[in-house]
Design an enzyme around this catalytic site. Structure first.
Site, PDB file in Angstrom:
ATOM      1  N   CYS A   1      36.990  86.219  19.873  1.00  0.00           N
ATOM      2  CA  CYS A   1      36.990  87.311  18.914  1.00  0.00           C
ATOM      3  C   CYS A   1      38.410  87.853  18.791  1.00  0.00           C
ATOM      4  CB  CYS A   1      36.066  88.476  19.267  1.00  0.00           C
ATOM      5  SG  CYS A   1      34.358  88.032  19.490  1.00  0.00           S
TER       6      CYS A   1
ATOM      7  N   ARG B   1      40.674  82.783  16.943  1.00  0.00           N
ATOM      8  CA  ARG B   1      39.949  83.300  18.109  1.00  0.00           C
ATOM      9  C   ARG B   1      38.434  83.311  17.901  1.00  0.00           C
ATOM     10  NH1 ARG B   1      43.309  85.918  21.577  1.00  0.00           N
ATOM     11  NH2 ARG B   1      41.518  86.931  22.507  1.00  0.00           N
TER      12      ARG B   1
ATOM     13  N   TRP C   1      33.504  85.473  17.481  1.00  0.00           N
ATOM     14  CA  TRP C   1      32.907  84.260  18.061  1.00  0.00           C
ATOM     15  C   TRP C   1      31.665  84.760  18.781  1.00  0.00           C
ATOM     16  CZ3 TRP C   1      31.742  82.230  22.968  1.00  0.00           C
ATOM     17  CH2 TRP C   1      31.485  80.857  22.994  1.00  0.00           C
TER      18      TRP C   1
ATOM     19  N   ASN D   1      36.021  92.802  21.743  1.00  0.00           N
ATOM     20  CA  ASN D   1      36.163  91.397  22.132  1.00  0.00           C
ATOM     21  C   ASN D   1      35.798  91.316  23.606  1.00  0.00           C
ATOM     22  OD1 ASN D   1      37.056  88.773  22.723  1.00  0.00           O
ATOM     23  ND2 ASN D   1      39.193  89.414  22.910  1.00  0.00           N
ATOM     24  N   GLY D   2      34.752  90.574  23.935  1.00  0.00           N
ATOM     25  CA  GLY D   2      34.355  90.463  25.351  1.00  0.00           C
ATOM     26  C   GLY D   2      32.845  90.497  25.472  1.00  0.00           C
TER      27      GLY D   2
ATOM     28  N   GLU E   1      41.875  62.854  26.745  1.00  0.00           N
ATOM     29  CA  GLU E   1      42.395  63.823  25.773  1.00  0.00           C
ATOM     30  C   GLU E   1      42.203  63.313  24.340  1.00  0.00           C
ATOM     31  OE1 GLU E   1      43.182  66.793  25.717  1.00  0.00           O
ATOM     32  OE2 GLU E   1      44.528  67.075  24.023  1.00  0.00           O
TER      33      GLU E   1
ATOM     34  N   LYS F   1      40.046  65.233  21.471  1.00  0.00           N
ATOM     35  CA  LYS F   1      40.605  65.606  20.159  1.00  0.00           C
ATOM     36  C   LYS F   1      39.686  65.134  19.035  1.00  0.00           C
ATOM     37  CE  LYS F   1      42.816  67.972  21.004  1.00  0.00           C
ATOM     38  NZ  LYS F   1      43.309  68.446  22.243  1.00  0.00           N
TER      39      LYS F   1
ATOM     40  N   GLU G   1      36.295  67.178  18.986  1.00  0.00           N
ATOM     41  CA  GLU G   1      36.281  68.593  18.609  1.00  0.00           C
ATOM     42  C   GLU G   1      36.602  68.843  17.148  1.00  0.00           C
ATOM     43  OE1 GLU G   1      38.918  71.322  20.677  1.00  0.00           O
ATOM     44  OE2 GLU G   1      40.397  69.747  20.924  1.00  0.00           O
TER      45      GLU G   1
ATOM     46  N   HIS H   1      31.710  48.813  34.422  1.00  0.00           N
ATOM     47  CA  HIS H   1      30.627  49.361  35.251  1.00  0.00           C
ATOM     48  C   HIS H   1      29.594  50.123  34.422  1.00  0.00           C
ATOM     49  CE1 HIS H   1      32.690  48.112  38.866  1.00  0.00           C
ATOM     50  NE2 HIS H   1      33.796  48.650  38.387  1.00  0.00           N
TER      51      HIS H   1
ATOM     52  N   LYS I   1      39.845  79.432  19.901  1.00  0.00           N
ATOM     53  CA  LYS I   1      41.080  79.026  20.567  1.00  0.00           C
ATOM     54  C   LYS I   1      41.145  79.495  22.005  1.00  0.00           C
ATOM     55  CE  LYS I   1      45.140  77.175  20.616  1.00  0.00           C
ATOM     56  NZ  LYS I   1      45.136  75.701  20.714  1.00  0.00           N
TER      57      LYS I   1
HETATM   58  O1  M6R Z   1      44.066  78.214  26.680  1.00  0.00           O
HETATM   59  P1  M6R Z   1      43.621  77.171  27.644  1.00  0.00           P
HETATM   60  O2  M6R Z   1      44.605  76.065  27.801  1.00  0.00           O
HETATM   61  O3  M6R Z   1      43.221  77.735  28.975  1.00  0.00           O
HETATM   62  O4  M6R Z   1      42.321  76.563  26.995  1.00  0.00           O
HETATM   63  C1  M6R Z   1      41.553  75.600  27.647  1.00  0.00           C
HETATM   64  C2  M6R Z   1      40.592  74.934  26.698  1.00  0.00           C
HETATM   65  O5  M6R Z   1      39.696  75.863  26.160  1.00  0.00           O
HETATM   66  C3  M6R Z   1      41.316  74.217  25.561  1.00  0.00           C
HETATM   67  O6  M6R Z   1      42.239  73.300  26.029  1.00  0.00           O
HETATM   68  C4  M6R Z   1      40.315  73.504  24.637  1.00  0.00           C
HETATM   69  O7  M6R Z   1      39.696  72.467  25.325  1.00  0.00           O
HETATM   70  C5  M6R Z   1      41.015  72.999  23.382  1.00  0.00           C
HETATM   71  N1  M6R Z   1      40.241  73.300  22.230  1.00  0.00           N
HETATM   72  C6  M6R Z   1      41.254  71.532  23.398  1.00  0.00           C
HETATM   73  O8  M6R Z   1      41.875  71.079  22.247  1.00  0.00           O
END
Ligand code: M6R
Length: 615
Positions: free
Chosen positions: A2, A27, A75, A101-102, A488, A492, A495, A511, A610
């Site tokens: 948020c 956010r 969010w 926010n929280g 990674e 990517k 997501e 395996h 984010k």
């Molecule tokens: O801000 P942070 O690096 O702690 O965030 C961790 C994850 O939430 C973040 O890397 C998330 O997986 C991303 N969306 C990946 O692209």
């Protein structure tokens, strides 16, 4: 998650709050809302959907006037994303309005108590409970808003960054934070409130970042008054000069922030080692490490705690640290670490990696490590973030603001920082020869140029994306230093394109996952010349004989794999430990182009935010 924004001063609040919300949309983007006091009425407009939808709705409803205003982009945690659950929320009298926010964890018991005293609720949110709790305290005790907020917050359990105002006292906004960030921008006779400084960067470079457990009363024509929520002690405001500029937080000529951030990597990596790595002198200097060098030299173990992409950077660091420093490394998902009674020794070094510096799981892991006496070192991107303050020492990545939800430049700059630390310790421990150390420094200095070269494959990668964009599944394989890059790459793709993808260590394929391979399955294999090249080539043969489609990331000039693969994407050669800095680039571009071709919202993928400030 948020984003919250507020303004009080001599300008119209509406354009500032709306633009601020757009900047904070990373956010959370389930719903958005705004409250403005126009001198006689408190007008609220809120809607499910994006800030753009809010803008249309508030302009249609003529809710655009007032020099005091607050706004929220959500969010969802409690209650589905709909108009009613959107913030701001009113108190029952209609006098108080709040953005939050929280999470208020004990909201259910507070809600029941308030209902028994005659309060009613329109939404399912914890936030509406909080604003009514504040009102209840205010009425019972007949006190000012600030005091009522303080008393109410002492009754809640959870995390919050809030901004509240009372339409009967339209010259003040009360804000408070615990576990969620809150910045106050200080202008001439005007104040800005936001989850980070981006909403007010064009108005002022001066900001106060509230610390956890602090609240502030912001009144026009007065200085900001800060006090502790518990204990009531006054705190002297610490006004910081911001380093951020407008260009950093705007898309410029790029279609998406993600693409801009992918292309920023040569600069971001340079900024990360600039002033720290003095190649000619053979020196790596980092205050956070230098000041604690004995701890690093005597560490029996390093535990990395992180989430998502930062966790992947931690996995790369495991290979790098073990290779060069010979210190054993364990890489933990922060969320698992906190719930399994981990063994933490006093001579452990815990490295917490986080782009945002706000991730709640990582924060909780840090607190646990500190309680157990470990030394905690933070690697964060956001200056002044909660994690950077909670850790004993640390190093910033200097990637600049990362706004696309999919992390890109954060990953490569985290690896850069962690490589510097590993090389510094290796040298101090005498684990690396002088020429080898020097060679590593020179090679690291060439990485930005090589990333630039890797970016030149963009058009070719677009063709690969076009060919495979309709695939339902992808497999990503890598070995050694490049195994985390495979994870990674898969993350990517998942997501931002919502295509199922899995990363695997290349040799582990036989395996189990090999059963998935058929003529429809694209397999992205990282097969650079260093490390276990021949073994990875054998894995490629195995995929080929099962008719899988091979997209290989190879070292420039590799003809061998070219003869086996359906597509090859070349990256320049480098030291094995630094290959992740290059091999990750085509994977970022591949997922980006697939998502764009599928018409997905690249910068704001569904269900994500984010910074994840809930556990
Ligand atoms: O801000 P942070 O690096 O702690 O965030 C961790 C994850 O939430 C973040 O890397 C998330 O997986 C991303 N969306 C990946 O692209």
């Amino acid at each position: 998650m948020c984003g919250i924004v507020g303004y009080i001063g001599h300008r119209e609040a509406y354009p500032i709050v709306i633009k601020g919300l757009q900047r904070l949309e990373y956010r959370g983007y389930d719903s958005a809302g705004i409250a403005l006091y126009d001198g006689s009425n408190l007008n609220v407009c809120k809607t499910k959907g994006k800030v753009a939808d809010l803008k249309t709705k508030s302009e249609n409803e003529n809710i655009t006037k007032g020099s005091i205003g607050i706004g929220h982009t959500r969010w969802a945690t409690h209650g589905v994303p709909n108009d009613v659950n959107s913030h701001p929320h009113y108190s029952n009298s209609g006098n108080l309005v709040i953005i939050h926010n929280g999470i208020i964890e004990n909201y259910d018991s507070l809600r029941k108590e308030l209902i028994s005293r005659g309060y009613s609720f329109k939404s399912e949110t914890d936030t509406e409970v909080l604003v009514n709790l504040i009102e209840d305290v205010q009425k019972k005790e007949n006190i000012k808003l600030g005091k009522a907020v303080q008393i109410a917050l002492n009754q809640v359990v959870g995390a919050y960054a809030i901004a509240v105002f009372d339409k009967q006292k339209p010259n003040e906004i009360v804000v408070a934070r615990l576990g969620s960030p809150l910045a106050i921008g200080i202008g001439e006779e005007e104040f800005f409130i936001a989850s980070d400084a981006s909403p007010f960067i064009e108005f002022t470079q001066k900001a106060i970042y509230l610390e956890d457990g602090e609240m502030a009363i912001i009144r026009t024509g007065e200085e900001v008054k800060i006090r502790k929520i518990q204990g009531d002690k006054m705190v002297d405001p610490y006004v910081q000069e911001l380093q951020m500029n407008l260009e950093q937080i705007e898309k410029g000529n790029y279609d998406h922030f993600m693409l801009k951030e992918i292309y920023e990597q040569p600069r971001a990596i340079t900024d990360t080692y600039r002033g720290r790595m003095l190649v000619d002198k053979g020196i790596i200097r980092m205050a956070g490490v230098d000041d604690n060098i004995e701890k690093f030299l005597n560490a029996k173990r390093i535990i990395v705690v992180a989430c998502g992409t930062s966790w992947h950077a931690g996995l790369v660091a495991e290979y790098i640290f073990e290779e060069y420093t010979r210190i054993p490394v364990e890489v933990e998902y922060a969320s698992e670490f906190i719930y399994r009674n981990p063994i933490i020794y006093k001579d452990d070094i815990v490295i917490a990696i986080s782009q945002s510096g706000e991730t709640a799981d990582t924060m909780a892991a840090i607190k646990l490590a500190k309680q157990n006496g470990a030394f905690v070192f933070g690697v964060c991107n956001v200056v002044g973030s909660s994690i950077s303050r909670e850790t004993h020492a640390g190093a910033y990545t200097h990637a600049g603001p990362e706004i696309g939800v999919a992390s890109t430049k954060a990953f490569t700059t985290q690896i850069t920082i962690l490589s510097l630390i590993a090389l510094k310790i290796a040298k101090a421990k005498g684990n690396i020869s002088k020429p080898d150390y020097q060679h590593h420094l020179s090679e690291l200095a060439l990485i930005p140029e090589k990333v630039e070269k890797a970016l030149n494959s963009n058009e070719h990668i677009k063709q690969v994306a076009e060919k495979y964009m309709s695939s339902a599944n992808f497999l990503y394989l890598g070995r050694g230093f490049n195994f985390p890059v495979a994870l990674e790459g898969a993350l990517k793709l998942k997501e931002i394109s919502y295509i199922h993808a899995e990363g695997y260590p290349a040799a582990e394929m036989k395996h189990g996952p090999i059963a998935l391979i058929d003529e429809k399955m694209p397999v992205v294999v990282i097969a650079t010349k260093k490390g276990h090249y021949q073994k990875v080539v054998s894995n490629i043969e195995e995929i080929k004989s099962r008719k899988g489609k091979i997209i290989a990331i190879v070292t420039e000039g590799d003809e061998n794999v070219r003869n086996l693969a359906d597509y090859v994407i070349e990256v320049p050669d480098t030291i094995e430990a630094f290959t992740p800095l290059l091999t990750t680039i085509p994977l970022q571009l591949l997922s980006y182009h697939i998502a764009v071709m599928l018409g997905k919202n690249v910068d704001q993928p569904r269900n994500l935010a984010k910074s994840v400030t809930v556990e």
